[in-house]
Scaffold this active site. Structure first.
Site, PDB file in Angstrom:
ATOM      1  N   ASP A   1      -1.847  11.943  21.508  1.00 53.09           N
ATOM      2  CA  ASP A   1      -2.965  11.963  22.700  1.00 53.09           C
ATOM      3  C   ASP A   1      -2.820  10.411  23.391  1.00 53.09           C
ATOM      4  O   ASP A   1      -3.024   9.577  22.675  1.00 53.09           O
ATOM      5  CB  ASP A   1      -4.051  12.302  22.285  1.00 53.09           C
ATOM      6  CG  ASP A   1      -5.022  12.382  23.666  1.00 53.09           C
ATOM      7  OD1 ASP A   1      -4.727  11.574  24.565  1.00 53.09           O
ATOM      8  OD2 ASP A   1      -6.170  12.942  23.310  1.00 53.09           O
TER       9      ASP A   1
ATOM     10  N   TYR B 215      -4.848   8.342  40.485  1.00 54.03           N
ATOM     11  CA  TYR B 215      -3.535   8.656  40.443  1.00 54.03           C
ATOM     12  C   TYR B 215      -2.726   7.497  41.077  1.00 54.03           C
ATOM     13  O   TYR B 215      -1.749   7.040  40.377  1.00 54.03           O
ATOM     14  CB  TYR B 215      -3.256   9.972  40.744  1.00 54.03           C
ATOM     15  CG  TYR B 215      -1.709  10.385  40.543  1.00 54.03           C
ATOM     16  CD1 TYR B 215      -1.266  10.831  39.278  1.00 54.03           C
ATOM     17  CD2 TYR B 215      -0.803  10.523  41.482  1.00 54.03           C
ATOM     18  CE1 TYR B 215       0.031  11.085  39.052  1.00 54.03           C
ATOM     19  CE2 TYR B 215       0.675  10.770  41.222  1.00 54.03           C
ATOM     20  CZ  TYR B 215       0.887  11.174  40.041  1.00 54.03           C
ATOM     21  OH  TYR B 215       2.243  11.510  39.914  1.00 54.03           O
TER      22      TYR B 215
ATOM     23  N   ILE C 142       7.533  17.588  43.162  1.00 57.76           N
ATOM     24  CA  ILE C 142       8.462  18.734  42.211  1.00 57.76           C
ATOM     25  C   ILE C 142       8.000  19.944  41.804  1.00 57.76           C
ATOM     26  O   ILE C 142       6.672  19.918  41.806  1.00 57.76           O
ATOM     27  CB  ILE C 142       8.825  17.764  41.092  1.00 57.76           C
ATOM     28  CG1 ILE C 142       9.290  16.419  41.270  1.00 57.76           C
ATOM     29  CG2 ILE C 142       9.901  18.489  40.029  1.00 57.76           C
ATOM     30  CD1 ILE C 142      10.463  16.508  42.220  1.00 57.76           C
TER      31      ILE C 142
END
Length: 290
Positions: A90, A181, A216
């Site tokens: 993680d 992001y 994508i």
């Protein structure tokens, strides 16, 4: 007139590059190469694992989902990988990077390629002031890349290896619903471009390839697009994007773009900022009052 001149110059430049550029990729360079690949349980990472396997590389793959990783590991062996080892990790834990690299060095002995591909979940919505999530995503999408690089760099210097960083068009051109992001991808751009310069100044023969991806057709990306009703852009196949990333890293390119039109957007992003803002605002209109 000035804008037209810029467009003509760009078109001529692209034409010249198309004539002069030669694909120097030789798959033999990847036969027996030692590769550490993150985010390998699905999407682009999974496809990269399969390509490396077909080329006969020795792999350590990592992601959070141990079950999916084992499935990818087994398929890689069937496809021709010389060795495959997997380790679940993680990347929101700052200790994971060093642990993964140490595992890879124990299994492979050295590293030729560090392929940084994992990302954390971001809901693709307007930023709601959640600084805690922003901090978490920066750890997963940016700081863990730095931590993995720090741990792997001594081996990469010895082997004159390569760092491959999977980034996004959002790191070059920020869009709505992706503030955190975009920030994490912009951070990758700044850090790894600077690192490339520093390695060159120090005469360290370690290449850094930044991979700038558009839309994508991964499951997670398509779910977000459908949720926003943004389905007018045709997504690029993940398998093709994965192969392009691998080829770019192998030829030690500074940047690669996938699909091809992403480069055009990046090269001209500062030419028509007003028009660009208008298109973005119209395309990303809030849905259902969001």
């Amino acid at each position: 007139m000035a804008r037209l001149t810029k467009i003509v110059i760009l078109a001529v430049s692209v034409g010249i590059l198309a004539v002069l550029w030669r694909d120097t990729f030789d798959s033999e360079i990847l036969s027996g190469a030692h590769v550490l690949l993150t985010g390998a349980s699905k999407g682009i990472g999974e496809q990269m694992a399969y390509h490396y396997a077909r080329f006969g590389s020795e792999l350590v793959i990592t992601a959070r989902n141990k079950t999916l990783l084992k499935q990818v590991e087994e398929k890689c062996l069937r496809l021709g990988a010389r060795k495959v080892h997997s380790i679940s990790a993680d990347m929101s834990d700052p200790k994971s990077g060093n642990q993964v690299v140490q595992f890879a060095l124990e299994k492979l002995g050295s590293l030729n390629y560090l392929v940084l591909n994992h990302i954390g979940y971001d809901p693709f919505q307007m930023w709601d002031g959640n600084a805690e999530h922003t901090s978490w995503l920066m750890q997963v999408n940016f700081l863990s890349y730095v931590q993995l690089t720090s741990a792997a760099l001594p081996s990469l210097i010895e082997t004159k290896g390569s760092i491959i960083v999977v980034s996004s068009l959002c790191g070059k051109v920020a869009i709505p619903y992706a503030a955190t992001y975009s920030a994490s991808k912009s951070a990758l751009e700044g850090f790894f471009t600077s690192l490339r310069h520093e390695l060159a100044i120090q005469k360290r023969e370690v290449s850094v390839t930044l991979c700038i991806l558009g839309l994508i057709d991964t499951e997670s990306a398509m779910e977000k697009m459908r949720a926003r009703g943004l389905v007018t852009v045709s997504p690029h196949p993940a398998a093709e994007a994965a192969l392009g990333i691998i080829r770019g890293g192998a030829i030690r390119a500074k940047e690669i773009y996938s699909p091809w039109w992403v480069e055009g957007i990046v090269r001209t992003r500062d030419w028509f900022t007003g028009l660009q803002d208008m298109i973005i605002h119209r395309y990303f209109q809030p849905k259902d009052g969001q």
